[in-house]
Design a protein around this motif. Structure first.
Motif, PDB file in Angstrom:
ATOM      1  N   SER A 104       2.920   7.544   6.854  1.00  0.00           N
ATOM      2  CA  SER A 104       1.483   7.753   6.669  1.00  0.00           C
ATOM      3  C   SER A 104       1.301   8.780   5.556  1.00  0.00           C
ATOM      4  O   SER A 104       2.275   9.328   5.047  1.00  0.00           O
ATOM      5  CB  SER A 104       0.846   8.262   7.974  1.00  0.00           C
ATOM      6  N   ALA A 105       0.071   9.045   5.210  1.00  0.00           N
ATOM      7  CA  ALA A 105      -0.198  10.049   4.175  1.00  0.00           C
ATOM      8  C   ALA A 105       0.317  11.419   4.608  1.00  0.00           C
ATOM      9  O   ALA A 105       0.717  12.229   3.790  1.00  0.00           O
ATOM     10  CB  ALA A 105      -1.690  10.108   3.880  1.00  0.00           C
ATOM     11  N   SER A 136       9.754   3.079  -5.012  1.00  0.00           N
ATOM     12  CA  SER A 136       8.378   2.666  -5.262  1.00  0.00           C
ATOM     13  C   SER A 136       8.035   2.859  -6.724  1.00  0.00           C
ATOM     14  O   SER A 136       8.679   3.639  -7.430  1.00  0.00           O
ATOM     15  CB  SER A 136       7.436   3.496  -4.387  1.00  0.00           C
ATOM     16  N   ASP A 188       0.807  -1.226   0.000  1.00  0.00           N
ATOM     17  CA  ASP A 188       0.000   0.000   0.000  1.00  0.00           C
ATOM     18  C   ASP A 188       0.839   1.275   0.000  1.00  0.00           C
ATOM     19  O   ASP A 188       0.298   2.367   0.092  1.00  0.00           O
ATOM     20  CB  ASP A 188      -0.972   0.006   1.181  1.00  0.00           C
ATOM     21  N   GLY A 189       2.186   1.156  -0.089  1.00  0.00           N
ATOM     22  CA  GLY A 189       3.057   2.323  -0.135  1.00  0.00           C
ATOM     23  C   GLY A 189       3.646   2.718   1.199  1.00  0.00           C
ATOM     24  O   GLY A 189       4.461   3.631   1.279  1.00  0.00           O
ATOM     25  N   THR A 190       3.268   2.058   2.256  1.00  0.00           N
ATOM     26  CA  THR A 190       3.783   2.357   3.588  1.00  0.00           C
ATOM     27  C   THR A 190       5.185   1.770   3.751  1.00  0.00           C
ATOM     28  O   THR A 190       5.494   0.724   3.192  1.00  0.00           O
ATOM     29  CB  THR A 190       2.863   1.745   4.663  1.00  0.00           C
ATOM     30  N   LYS A 227       4.152   8.980   2.834  1.00  0.00           N
ATOM     31  CA  LYS A 227       3.936   7.609   2.368  1.00  0.00           C
ATOM     32  C   LYS A 227       3.912   7.546   0.846  1.00  0.00           C
ATOM     33  O   LYS A 227       3.397   8.448   0.189  1.00  0.00           O
ATOM     34  CB  LYS A 227       2.610   7.118   2.955  1.00  0.00           C
ATOM     35  N   HIS A 228       4.474   6.482   0.280  1.00  0.00           N
ATOM     36  CA  HIS A 228       4.413   6.283  -1.165  1.00  0.00           C
ATOM     37  C   HIS A 228       2.956   6.032  -1.576  1.00  0.00           C
ATOM     38  O   HIS A 228       2.136   5.590  -0.770  1.00  0.00           O
ATOM     39  CB  HIS A 228       5.255   5.076  -1.578  1.00  0.00           C
ATOM     40  N   THR A 229       2.667   6.268  -2.838  1.00  0.00           N
ATOM     41  CA  THR A 229       1.305   6.045  -3.332  1.00  0.00           C
ATOM     42  C   THR A 229       1.163   4.718  -4.072  1.00  0.00           C
ATOM     43  O   THR A 229       0.068   4.340  -4.448  1.00  0.00           O
ATOM     44  CB  THR A 229       0.869   7.196  -4.256  1.00  0.00           C
ATOM     45  N   ASP A 230       2.272   4.032  -4.303  1.00  0.00           N
ATOM     46  CA  ASP A 230       2.286   2.728  -4.977  1.00  0.00           C
ATOM     47  C   ASP A 230       3.117   1.758  -4.135  1.00  0.00           C
ATOM     48  O   ASP A 230       3.755   2.166  -3.161  1.00  0.00           O
ATOM     49  CB  ASP A 230       2.906   2.858  -6.373  1.00  0.00           C
ATOM     50  N   ASP A 248       5.742   4.522  -7.649  1.00  0.00           N
ATOM     51  CA  ASP A 248       5.214   5.879  -7.815  1.00  0.00           C
ATOM     52  C   ASP A 248       6.284   6.836  -8.352  1.00  0.00           C
ATOM     53  O   ASP A 248       6.032   8.018  -8.537  1.00  0.00           O
ATOM     54  CB  ASP A 248       4.606   6.410  -6.511  1.00  0.00           C
ATOM     55  N   ARG A 254       9.305   7.578  -6.923  1.00  0.00           N
ATOM     56  CA  ARG A 254      10.090   8.271  -5.907  1.00  0.00           C
ATOM     57  C   ARG A 254      11.130   7.343  -5.281  1.00  0.00           C
ATOM     58  O   ARG A 254      10.823   6.212  -4.923  1.00  0.00           O
ATOM     59  CB  ARG A 254       9.175   8.793  -4.797  1.00  0.00           C
TER      60      ARG A 254
END
Length: 165
Positions: free
Chosen positions: A80-81, A110, A60-62, A85-88, A112, A114
């Motif tokens: 966390s958001a 990730s 979940d990107g965490t 936190k990554h988005t991918d 995403d 990054r």
């Protein structure tokens, strides 16, 4: 085939929990530590100087850090958001030598786009984006930050063994 167990899912919308099992050479048939996670585990790395610290990247990107000296199923540090936190999915986490302030830090990559440095400061996880992988580096980045469509996908990282970064 009877007794076949399936773990994980290739369907993004059907993701479930994850499990980390840490085995030792003392008893390779039974895990010494188990951690149930809220998302599937994609990657992990143990700190070379402090082998009881484990950085983990999730579907979940965490990213999270577990201290195996403490008898707790929850991570000691977790993104966390609110804190980057990554988005991918996080395809790799990698502990790096302590920074100039002697703070523990690790990197994550990730899909995403990054590559992020995470520092463990007091009881918090702080992030700095080191690289944004872009599909077309000639196009300037969107000044408002809304056009992430030109970001590429990162799946692995490595560092020169003799150079400090």
């Amino acid at each position: 085939i009877r007794g076949l167990k399936r773990h994980g899912s290739y369907d993004f919308l059907k993701q479930g929990t994850g499990l980390i099992c840490v085995y030792s050479l003392k008893n390779p048939s039974f895990p010494e530590f188990t951690y149930t996670t809220r998302s599937g585990v994609m990657s992990l790395d143990f700190n070379r100087e402090h082998p009881y610290l484990m950085a983990v990247g999730f579907y979940d990107g965490t990213v999270a850090v577990y201290n195996m000296r403490e008898k707790c199923n929850e991570p000691n540090y977790q993104s966390s958001a609110k804190n980057g936190k990554h988005t991918d999915p996080v395809w790799q986490v990698y502990w790096q030598d302590n920074d100039l302030d002697n703070q523990l830090n690790f990197f994550s990559v990730s899909s995403d786009g990054r590559v992020t440095c995470w520092r463990l400061i007091k009881n918090e996880l702080h992030h700095t984006d080191i690289i944004l992988i872009r599909l077309n580096p000639a196009v300037p980045p969107d000044p408002i930050g809304m056009g992430g469509m030109d970001l590429g996908c990162g799946t692995c990282i490595d560092f020169h063994r003799r150079s400090d970064y």
